[in-house]
Design a protein around this motif. Structure first.
Motif, PDB file in Angstrom:
ATOM      1  N   GLN A 288      12.250  24.677 -14.418  1.00  0.00           N
ATOM      2  CA  GLN A 288      13.447  24.772 -15.140  1.00  0.00           C
ATOM      3  C   GLN A 288      14.448  23.675 -14.668  1.00  0.00           C
ATOM      4  OE1 GLN A 288      14.832  28.943 -14.122  1.00  0.00           O
ATOM      5  NE2 GLN A 288      14.097  29.605 -16.114  1.00  0.00           N
ATOM      6  N   ILE A 289      15.466  23.580 -15.495  1.00  0.00           N
ATOM      7  CA  ILE A 289      16.516  22.446 -15.345  1.00  0.00           C
ATOM      8  C   ILE A 289      17.394  22.792 -14.083  1.00  0.00           C
ATOM      9  CG2 ILE A 289      18.478  20.947 -16.223  1.00  0.00           C
ATOM     10  CD1 ILE A 289      16.703  21.078 -18.697  1.00  0.00           C
ATOM     11  N   ALA A 290      17.674  22.288 -13.039  1.00  0.00           N
ATOM     12  CA  ALA A 290      18.694  22.597 -12.125  1.00  0.00           C
ATOM     13  C   ALA A 290      20.250  22.471 -12.527  1.00  0.00           C
ATOM     14  CB  ALA A 290      18.362  21.848 -10.875  1.00  0.00           C
ATOM     15  N   THR A 291      20.947  23.385 -12.375  1.00  0.00           N
ATOM     16  CA  THR A 291      22.257  23.247 -12.838  1.00  0.00           C
ATOM     17  C   THR A 291      23.379  23.819 -11.639  1.00  0.00           C
ATOM     18  OG1 THR A 291      22.314  25.374 -14.061  1.00  0.00           O
ATOM     19  CG2 THR A 291      21.814  23.517 -15.074  1.00  0.00           C
ATOM     20  N   ASN A 292      24.419  23.433 -11.766  1.00  0.00           N
ATOM     21  CA  ASN A 292      25.490  23.986 -10.776  1.00  0.00           C
ATOM     22  C   ASN A 292      26.200  25.403 -11.627  1.00  0.00           C
ATOM     23  OD1 ASN A 292      27.214  22.854 -12.394  1.00  0.00           O
ATOM     24  ND2 ASN A 292      27.883  21.471 -11.216  1.00  0.00           N
ATOM     25  N   GLU A 293      27.120  25.809 -10.945  1.00  0.00           N
ATOM     26  CA  GLU A 293      27.891  27.042 -11.538  1.00  0.00           C
ATOM     27  C   GLU A 293      28.562  26.873 -13.026  1.00  0.00           C
ATOM     28  OE1 GLU A 293      32.059  26.527  -8.968  1.00  0.00           O
ATOM     29  OE2 GLU A 293      30.925  28.284  -9.082  1.00  0.00           O
ATOM     30  N   HIS A 294      28.759  25.235 -13.120  1.00  0.00           N
ATOM     31  CA  HIS A 294      29.355  25.059 -14.222  1.00  0.00           C
ATOM     32  C   HIS A 294      28.440  24.358 -15.292  1.00  0.00           C
ATOM     33  CE1 HIS A 294      33.100  25.060 -12.095  1.00  0.00           C
ATOM     34  NE2 HIS A 294      32.848  24.174 -11.511  1.00  0.00           N
ATOM     35  N   GLN A 295      26.859  24.763 -15.341  1.00  0.00           N
ATOM     36  CA  GLN A 295      25.992  24.475 -15.964  1.00  0.00           C
ATOM     37  C   GLN A 295      25.738  22.763 -15.992  1.00  0.00           C
ATOM     38  OE1 GLN A 295      25.563  28.141 -16.344  1.00  0.00           O
ATOM     39  NE2 GLN A 295      24.149  26.803 -17.312  1.00  0.00           N
ATOM     40  N   GLN A 296      26.373  22.164 -15.399  1.00  0.00           N
ATOM     41  CA  GLN A 296      25.944  20.562 -14.996  1.00  0.00           C
ATOM     42  C   GLN A 296      24.834  20.632 -14.093  1.00  0.00           C
ATOM     43  OE1 GLN A 296      29.965  19.986 -13.294  1.00  0.00           O
ATOM     44  NE2 GLN A 296      30.008  18.137 -14.605  1.00  0.00           N
ATOM     45  N   THR A 297      23.725  19.605 -14.736  1.00  0.00           N
ATOM     46  CA  THR A 297      22.708  19.158 -14.033  1.00  0.00           C
ATOM     47  C   THR A 297      23.211  18.212 -12.961  1.00  0.00           C
ATOM     48  OG1 THR A 297      22.331  17.065 -15.720  1.00  0.00           O
ATOM     49  CG2 THR A 297      21.569  19.332 -16.172  1.00  0.00           C
ATOM     50  N   SER A 298      22.243  17.321 -12.440  1.00  0.00           N
ATOM     51  CA  SER A 298      22.423  16.431 -11.514  1.00  0.00           C
ATOM     52  C   SER A 298      23.127  15.203 -11.910  1.00  0.00           C
ATOM     53  CB  SER A 298      21.254  15.918 -10.814  1.00  0.00           C
ATOM     54  OG  SER A 298      20.072  15.647 -11.788  1.00  0.00           O
ATOM     55  N   ASN A 299      23.030  15.134 -13.341  1.00  0.00           N
ATOM     56  CA  ASN A 299      23.839  13.962 -14.169  1.00  0.00           C
ATOM     57  C   ASN A 299      24.886  14.711 -14.681  1.00  0.00           C
ATOM     58  OD1 ASN A 299      25.008  12.778 -16.085  1.00  0.00           O
ATOM     59  ND2 ASN A 299      23.033  11.625 -16.768  1.00  0.00           N
ATOM     60  N   PRO A 300      26.240  14.779 -13.789  1.00  0.00           N
ATOM     61  CA  PRO A 300      27.270  15.536 -14.566  1.00  0.00           C
ATOM     62  C   PRO A 300      27.664  15.630 -15.952  1.00  0.00           C
ATOM     63  CG  PRO A 300      28.054  13.666 -12.940  1.00  0.00           C
ATOM     64  CD  PRO A 300      26.723  13.615 -13.260  1.00  0.00           C
ATOM     65  N   ASP A 301      27.256  14.453 -16.534  1.00  0.00           N
ATOM     66  CA  ASP A 301      27.542  14.629 -18.194  1.00  0.00           C
ATOM     67  C   ASP A 301      26.465  15.133 -19.164  1.00  0.00           C
ATOM     68  OD1 ASP A 301      29.762  12.621 -17.714  1.00  0.00           O
ATOM     69  OD2 ASP A 301      28.626  10.851 -17.710  1.00  0.00           O
ATOM     70  N   ILE A 302      25.733  15.797 -18.435  1.00  0.00           N
ATOM     71  CA  ILE A 302      24.641  16.751 -19.039  1.00  0.00           C
ATOM     72  C   ILE A 302      24.604  17.873 -18.389  1.00  0.00           C
ATOM     73  CG2 ILE A 302      22.017  16.804 -19.504  1.00  0.00           C
ATOM     74  CD1 ILE A 302      21.853  13.767 -19.318  1.00  0.00           C
ATOM     75  N   TYR A 303      24.722  18.831 -19.431  1.00  0.00           N
ATOM     76  CA  TYR A 303      24.642  20.245 -19.011  1.00  0.00           C
ATOM     77  C   TYR A 303      23.400  20.803 -19.465  1.00  0.00           C
ATOM     78  CZ  TYR A 303      29.923  19.706 -18.413  1.00  0.00           C
ATOM     79  OH  TYR A 303      30.904  19.534 -17.992  1.00  0.00           O
ATOM     80  N   ALA A 304      22.966  21.906 -19.272  1.00  0.00           N
ATOM     81  CA  ALA A 304      21.909  22.628 -19.757  1.00  0.00           C
ATOM     82  C   ALA A 304      22.005  24.245 -19.919  1.00  0.00           C
ATOM     83  CB  ALA A 304      20.880  22.506 -18.817  1.00  0.00           C
ATOM     84  N   ALA A 305      21.534  24.904 -20.944  1.00  0.00           N
ATOM     85  CA  ALA A 305      21.720  26.435 -20.950  1.00  0.00           C
ATOM     86  C   ALA A 305      20.304  27.023 -21.532  1.00  0.00           C
ATOM     87  CB  ALA A 305      22.881  26.465 -21.704  1.00  0.00           C
ATOM     88  N   GLY A 306      20.178  28.308 -21.306  1.00  0.00           N
ATOM     89  CA  GLY A 306      19.419  29.011 -21.874  1.00  0.00           C
ATOM     90  C   GLY A 306      17.960  29.176 -21.279  1.00  0.00           C
ATOM     91  N   ASP A 307      16.908  29.112 -21.972  1.00  0.00           N
ATOM     92  CA  ASP A 307      15.506  29.261 -21.257  1.00  0.00           C
ATOM     93  C   ASP A 307      15.276  28.082 -20.281  1.00  0.00           C
ATOM     94  OD1 ASP A 307      15.395  31.842 -22.541  1.00  0.00           O
ATOM     95  OD2 ASP A 307      13.719  31.298 -23.485  1.00  0.00           O
ATOM     96  N   CYS A 308      15.526  26.901 -20.833  1.00  0.00           N
ATOM     97  CA  CYS A 308      15.094  25.823 -20.033  1.00  0.00           C
ATOM     98  C   CYS A 308      15.711  25.490 -19.010  1.00  0.00           C
ATOM     99  CB  CYS A 308      15.379  24.386 -20.932  1.00  0.00           C
ATOM    100  SG  CYS A 308      16.995  24.065 -21.305  1.00  0.00           S
ATOM    101  N   ALA A 309      16.868  26.211 -18.764  1.00  0.00           N
ATOM    102  CA  ALA A 309      17.768  26.100 -17.517  1.00  0.00           C
ATOM    103  C   ALA A 309      17.666  27.652 -16.592  1.00  0.00           C
ATOM    104  CB  ALA A 309      19.157  25.903 -17.651  1.00  0.00           C
ATOM    105  N   GLY A 310      17.675  28.777 -17.343  1.00  0.00           N
ATOM    106  CA  GLY A 310      17.449  30.034 -16.454  1.00  0.00           C
ATOM    107  C   GLY A 310      19.192  30.500 -15.885  1.00  0.00           C
ATOM    108  N   PRO A 311      19.272  31.147 -15.123  1.00  0.00           N
ATOM    109  CA  PRO A 311      18.099  31.891 -14.218  1.00  0.00           C
ATOM    110  C   PRO A 311      17.454  33.184 -14.944  1.00  0.00           C
ATOM    111  CG  PRO A 311      20.300  32.550 -13.350  1.00  0.00           C
ATOM    112  CD  PRO A 311      20.478  31.303 -14.575  1.00  0.00           C
TER     113      PRO A 311
END
Length: 459
Positions: A288-311
């Motif tokens: 899954q795509i790693a995100t912080n509590e704000h749904q941001q990935t390791s690239n702060p301009d890119i967010y992720a949500a849903g099945d591809c990110a979890g948890p």
């Protein structure tokens, strides 16, 4: 190269709702969805079609067991073409609404696949390049094929195939014991298929408490499902009449046969081909795509949500994640980030399995002092008259405050009942607070007051 303020890659529950919220802050929003049909997994091949079929099967089950209610219904059987047509008509309503929203002109909609070629640039499969100030990845998940000999046969069904059935299969083997496997196994059994279910873990619904899973296992076996747990799958073979599955059970090899076979052994995040390395987006060990509590990935301009990110691979969670990500991307106030200690999930078997907040396992791992109280449905007036005696309600409360930290309900309509306790968990209410409520008699819901009374008495 066109530049957008916000680009959603994926038009399902997470991506569409992120784009919808983003559109409130900017008129420069794009949605990219290269799926054959617009709508997303929930509407097309998940929640809505499956629950439509499951509810019809429940009505059939009640009719076939009418004598328990003092009724004489001479015959009740499924009409698979009619059932399939009803499902198509219902799903069309949801799909049409989603498509109308996506094609309304509020968004630039690209019916393409996309991959990143830089931190803020994507290339579509037709060669068009787009730049975004902010992105959200909401590409969902795909059906997994674990390395089991024979599982790659083209004739093996997935959940997609079961949801499209317009005929009654004579016999079916269902591989898996997760939510999808259990819901579909019971559906097939209730409409008249001979069902064998094989689970590798000691219990089906392995993420639930063992005694919760045991209630559903008992119900399945009582209804005629041939259920095998704690197995080791060895091989699958195509036969002249269907499929055989060979597995180890208590150290011995066993083979079962059926006309059809369903692979319900899980899903994996749909992130392949997205060019995440070029975007500087990291993955978790589970893919899954790693995100912080704000749904941001390791690239702060890119967010992720849903099945591809979890948890959690749950639709309402994807919606909340997408909405919050869009607000955060534009620096707007609103609810969030998500508090997963308030997590709510439901399994639509019969009895249903519903859970909110922290589990007993999580409470012990965090060394939280708590009290647990439960009450069975086979000793409750409304459930007895409904012939809905499977299961129990269990409530976890903090000591000494009595604050509700979590709850489990396995019962008829448990998914509806759990929301009373979800309100308590999300709003830090105590058992004493909830007992101020009028719990109407006779209802299924009033059973919740019994463990609450035990908690208050003990505290």
């Amino acid at each position: 190269m066109k530049e957008y303020d916000f680009i959603a890659i994926g038009g399902g529950s997470g991506g569409f709702n992120a784009a919808r919220v983003a559109r409130g802050f900017s008129d420069n929003v794009a949605v990219i969805d290269g799926a054959r049909q617009l709508g997303g997994l929930c509407i097309l091949r998940g929640c809505m079609p499956s629950k439509t079929l499951i509810y019809s099967a429940e009505v059939l089950h009640l009719a076939q067991n009418a004598r328990a209610f003092g009724l004489n219904i001479p015959s009740a059987k499924v009409d698979m073409p009619a059932l399939h047509q009803r499902k198509l008509e219902i799903i069309k309503e949801f799909t049409d609404y989603r498509v109308e929203s996506m094609t309304s002109g509020k968004y630039d909609l690209y019916r393409n696949q996309a991959r990143f070629i830089g931190p803020n640039t994507i290339e579509l499969d037709d060669g068009v390049q787009l730049r975004g100030k902010k992105f959200i990845l909401a590409t969902g998940s795909k059906i997994a094929k674990p390395p089991i000999p024979g599982l790659d046969d083209d004739g093996i069904w997935t959940s997609d195939d079961v949801l499209e059935l317009d005929f009654l299969p004579e016999s079916v083997i269902v591989l898996g014991g997760g939510v999808v496997a259990c819901e579909l196994a019971q559906f097939l059994n209730r409409v008249g298929s001979q069902v064998t279910q094989i689970q590798r873990s000691p219990h089906i619904l392995k993420d639930q408490a063992p005694d919760v899973s045991e209630v559903v296992e008992t119900a399945f076996r009582d209804e005629g499902v041939s259920l095998f747990t704690d197995t080791q799958l060895e091989r699958i073979e195509k036969t002249d009449t269907g499929y055989s599955v060979t597995f180890k059970l208590q150290g011995e090899s066993k083979t079962v046969f059926a006309q059809h076979l369903v692979n319900a052994l899980g899903r994996y995040p749909a992130t392949r081909g997205l060019g995440l390395d070029a975007a500087g987006v990291d993955l978790k060990p589970n893919g899954q795509i790693a995100t912080n509590e704000h749904q941001q990935t390791s690239n702060p301009d890119i967010y992720a949500a849903g099945d591809c990110a979890g948890p959690y691979e749950i639709v309402h969670t994807a919606v909340l994640q997408g909405e919050y990500a869009a607000r955060h991307a534009f620096g707007k106030p609103g609810p969030g980030p998500l508090n997963y200690d308030h997590m709510l999930d439901v399994v639509f078997t019969d009895p249903q399995v519903a859970r909110v907040g922290l589990t007993e396992k999580a409470l012990k791992e965090r060394d939280i002092d708590f009290i647990a109280a439960d009450y069975p449905f086979d000793d409750h007036g409304k459930s007895i008259l409904m012939e809905a005696k499977y299961g129990f309600v269990r409530v976890f409360a903090e000591k000494p405050s009595g604050r509700i930290l979590g709850a489990e309900i396995v019962s008829k309509d448990g998914g509806e009942l759990i929301h009373a306790l979800a309100v308590a968990v999300s709003n830090n209410l105590t058992a004493a607070d909830l007992l101020k409520t009028h719990w109407y008699h006779p209802t299924l819901a009033e059973i919740i007051s019994y463990p609450l009374e035990d908690i208050v008495d003990e505290l």
